[in-house]
Design a protein around this motif. Sequence first.
Motif, short mmCIF file in Angstrom:
data_model
loop_
_atom_site.label_atom_id
_atom_site.label_comp_id
_atom_site.label_asym_id
_atom_site.label_seq_id
_atom_site.Cartn_x
_atom_site.Cartn_y
_atom_site.Cartn_z
N ILE A 59 65.02 112.41 10.22
CA ILE A 59 65.11 111.73 8.92
C ILE A 59 65.60 110.28 9.01
N GLY A 98 63.81 116.89 -7.92
CA GLY A 98 64.10 117.46 -6.60
C GLY A 98 63.41 116.73 -5.47
N ARG A 100 62.40 113.07 -3.65
CA ARG A 100 62.80 111.66 -3.60
C ARG A 100 61.75 110.77 -2.92
N HIS A 101 60.60 111.33 -2.60
CA HIS A 101 59.54 110.53 -1.96
C HIS A 101 58.93 109.58 -2.98
N ASP A 102 58.87 108.29 -2.63
CA ASP A 102 58.31 107.37 -3.63
C ASP A 102 57.28 106.37 -3.09
N GLY A 104 54.18 106.82 -1.90
CA GLY A 104 52.85 107.07 -2.46
C GLY A 104 52.80 106.73 -3.95
N SER A 146 53.95 112.67 -9.24
CA SER A 146 53.84 112.73 -7.80
C SER A 146 54.79 113.80 -7.25
N THR A 150 56.19 121.01 -1.05
CA THR A 150 55.61 122.23 -1.64
C THR A 150 56.63 122.86 -2.60
N GLY A 178 49.88 113.67 -4.48
CA GLY A 178 50.90 113.85 -3.46
C GLY A 178 50.34 114.78 -2.39
N ALA A 196 43.44 112.02 -4.46
CA ALA A 196 44.01 112.16 -3.12
C ALA A 196 44.68 110.89 -2.62
N ALA A 198 45.61 106.38 -3.64
CA ALA A 198 45.88 105.44 -4.73
C ALA A 198 44.59 104.83 -5.31
C1 B12 Z 1 58.62 109.06 4.35
C2 B12 Z 1 58.97 110.53 4.26
C3 B12 Z 1 60.27 110.88 3.86
C4 B12 Z 1 61.31 109.85 3.45
C5 B12 Z 1 60.97 109.39 2.01
C6 B12 Z 1 61.29 107.92 1.78
C7 B12 Z 1 60.68 107.42 0.49
N1 B12 Z 1 61.34 106.42 -0.07
O1 B12 Z 1 59.67 107.90 0.00
C8 B12 Z 1 62.63 110.68 3.55
C9 B12 Z 1 63.26 110.49 4.92
C10 B12 Z 1 63.69 110.36 2.47
C11 B12 Z 1 62.09 112.11 3.47
C12 B12 Z 1 62.89 113.16 3.14
C13 B12 Z 1 62.45 114.49 3.15
N2 B12 Z 1 61.24 114.93 3.56
CO1 B12 Z 1 59.73 113.75 3.88
N3 B12 Z 1 58.25 112.82 4.51
C14 B12 Z 1 58.01 111.55 4.60
C15 B12 Z 1 56.61 111.35 5.26
C16 B12 Z 1 56.86 111.03 6.73
C17 B12 Z 1 55.71 110.27 4.68
C18 B12 Z 1 55.45 110.39 3.18
C19 B12 Z 1 54.76 109.10 2.74
O2 B12 Z 1 55.41 108.20 2.24
N4 B12 Z 1 53.46 109.00 3.02
C20 B12 Z 1 52.68 107.77 2.76
C21 B12 Z 1 52.18 107.77 1.31
C22 B12 Z 1 51.38 106.48 1.07
O3 B12 Z 1 51.31 108.87 1.15
P1 B12 Z 1 51.52 109.95 -0.03
O4 B12 Z 1 52.94 110.02 -0.41
O5 B12 Z 1 50.81 111.19 0.32
O6 B12 Z 1 50.80 109.25 -1.28
C23 B12 Z 1 49.41 109.09 -1.40
C24 B12 Z 1 48.68 110.28 -2.03
O7 B12 Z 1 49.33 111.51 -1.82
C25 B12 Z 1 48.49 109.91 -3.46
N5 B12 Z 1 49.57 110.17 -4.44
C26 B12 Z 1 50.89 110.24 -4.27
N6 B12 Z 1 51.50 110.41 -5.43
C27 B12 Z 1 50.57 110.43 -6.38
C28 B12 Z 1 50.66 110.58 -7.77
C29 B12 Z 1 49.51 110.58 -8.54
C30 B12 Z 1 49.63 110.74 -9.99
C31 B12 Z 1 48.24 110.47 -7.92
C32 B12 Z 1 47.02 110.56 -8.72
C33 B12 Z 1 48.14 110.32 -6.52
C34 B12 Z 1 49.30 110.29 -5.77
O8 B12 Z 1 48.31 108.51 -3.39
C35 B12 Z 1 49.24 107.98 -2.44
C36 B12 Z 1 48.74 106.66 -1.90
O9 B12 Z 1 47.48 106.76 -1.29
C37 B12 Z 1 55.97 112.76 5.01
C38 B12 Z 1 54.87 113.17 6.02
C39 B12 Z 1 53.47 112.93 5.49
N7 B12 Z 1 52.57 112.74 6.38
O10 B12 Z 1 53.22 112.96 4.28
C40 B12 Z 1 57.20 113.67 5.04
C41 B12 Z 1 57.18 115.00 4.29
C42 B12 Z 1 56.52 114.84 2.92
N8 B12 Z 1 58.59 115.28 4.12
C43 B12 Z 1 58.89 116.53 4.29
C44 B12 Z 1 60.19 117.08 4.19
C45 B12 Z 1 60.32 118.54 4.54
C46 B12 Z 1 61.29 116.29 3.77
C47 B12 Z 1 62.73 116.78 3.57
C48 B12 Z 1 62.88 118.12 2.84
C49 B12 Z 1 63.38 116.79 4.95
C50 B12 Z 1 64.76 117.40 4.99
N9 B12 Z 1 64.86 118.48 5.73
O11 B12 Z 1 65.66 116.93 4.36
C51 B12 Z 1 63.36 115.61 2.76
C52 B12 Z 1 63.27 115.85 1.24
C53 B12 Z 1 64.00 114.81 0.45
C54 B12 Z 1 63.67 114.93 -1.03
N10 B12 Z 1 64.53 115.63 -1.77
O12 B12 Z 1 62.67 114.45 -1.49
C55 B12 Z 1 57.65 117.37 4.59
C56 B12 Z 1 57.19 118.19 3.38
C57 B12 Z 1 56.73 119.57 3.82
C58 B12 Z 1 56.28 120.34 2.63
N11 B12 Z 1 55.04 120.76 2.70
O13 B12 Z 1 56.97 120.57 1.69
C59 B12 Z 1 56.64 116.27 5.08
C60 B12 Z 1 55.16 116.61 4.79
C61 B12 Z 1 56.87 116.11 6.60
C62 B12 Z 1 56.51 117.37 7.39
N12 B12 Z 1 55.31 117.51 7.85
O14 B12 Z 1 57.33 118.20 7.59
N13 B12 Z 1 60.78 112.16 3.78
#
Ligand code: B12
Length: 212
Positions: A59, A98, A100-102, A104, A146, A150, A178, A196, A198
């Motif tokens: 993390i 619950g 805190r991911h922001d 995306g 967002s 899971t 998300g 899927a 932005a």
């Molecule tokens: C960065 C990150 C973090 C950072 C977040 C920082 C921040 N300011 O966002 C930190 C370190 C805080 C974090 C914490 C945790 N995380 Co995290 N994290 C990630 C990571 C590596 C990247 C997410 C990300 O930003 N992706 C890049 C963005 C651009 O992509 P995106 O979010 O998917 O968004 C795109 C689309 O989904 C879509 N979209 C998103 N939102 C919306 C909304 C609408 C309306 C629409 C239409 C589209 C849309 O458009 C976006 C842009 O193209 C992912 C792994 C992954 N590959 O996703 C794990 C991941 C999401 N995290 C995970 C976990 C388990 C956690 C923790 C529980 C870890 C822990 N044990 O504490 C905590 C939870 C904290 C909490 N309460 O939220 C797991 C989730 C597993 C699951 N299936 O539930 C993942 C998948 C990692 C893994 N493979 O294990 N995390």
Amino acid sequence: MADLQGIAENLIEGRAPQVAALVGGALAGEITPQTILNEGLMVGMDQVGRRFKANEIYIPEVLIAARAMHAGMDVLRPLLAKSGSPTVGRVVLGTVQGDRHDIGKNLVGMLLTGAGFEVTDIGVDAPADRFKEAVKEHKPHIVGISALLTTTMMGMSRTVDVLREAGISEGVKVIVGGAPVTAAYAEEIGADGYAADAASAVDLARQLVGFE
Ligand code: B12
């Protein structure tokens, strides 16, 4: 392209000032903001996600990389959000309770703003009632929710229910997204749409307000 690879590599290493500087340099070199986002920043973040999943990094490293991602996005924001068009529609956007991911969500907000939408961001860890109050206050055409975990996805369903029970879901379209969210899940909870990424979120939002 070397610049883009440098952006991805520095992001992975969490070097925020370097990422910001390289993004600025790439812009000066006439690489488009969209290319910098997709082929630089997103490539780096994707790699961070893979390493996190494989337990190669933890993390703190992810947080530092996320900070570098934000530093790069801050440089791109004015360009991605630049729009000559008047407001196409109003959007209230937030990450569910619950969660805190922001990153995306912020990207979705930036591209929607760039497409002419007026976006009110209610932040992360937003309970259903915060969405409800924001809808009452801002009277959006669209609510965007967002979720990246899971375990927090059901917060979307709760939010849809709360809006319906409050009698304010009429005329307001709910879109969800998300990583763990699917079109099937969106349909199951009674949301009006799923995207899927932005760019697709912008297409969807435009469709829902009848813009195309
Ligand atoms: C960065 C990150 C973090 C950072 C977040 C920082 C921040 N300011 O966002 C930190 C370190 C805080 C974090 C914490 C945790 N995380 Co995290 N994290 C990630 C990571 C590596 C990247 C997410 C990300 O930003 N992706 C890049 C963005 C651009 O992509 P995106 O979010 O998917 O968004 C795109 C689309 O989904 C879509 N979209 C998103 N939102 C919306 C909304 C609408 C309306 C629409 C239409 C589209 C849309 O458009 C976006 C842009 O193209 C992912 C792994 C992954 N590959 O996703 C794990 C991941 C999401 N995290 C995970 C976990 C388990 C956690 C923790 C529980 C870890 C822990 N044990 O504490 C905590 C939870 C904290 C909490 N309460 O939220 C797991 C989730 C597993 C699951 N299936 O539930 C993942 C998948 C990692 C893994 N493979 O294990 N995390």
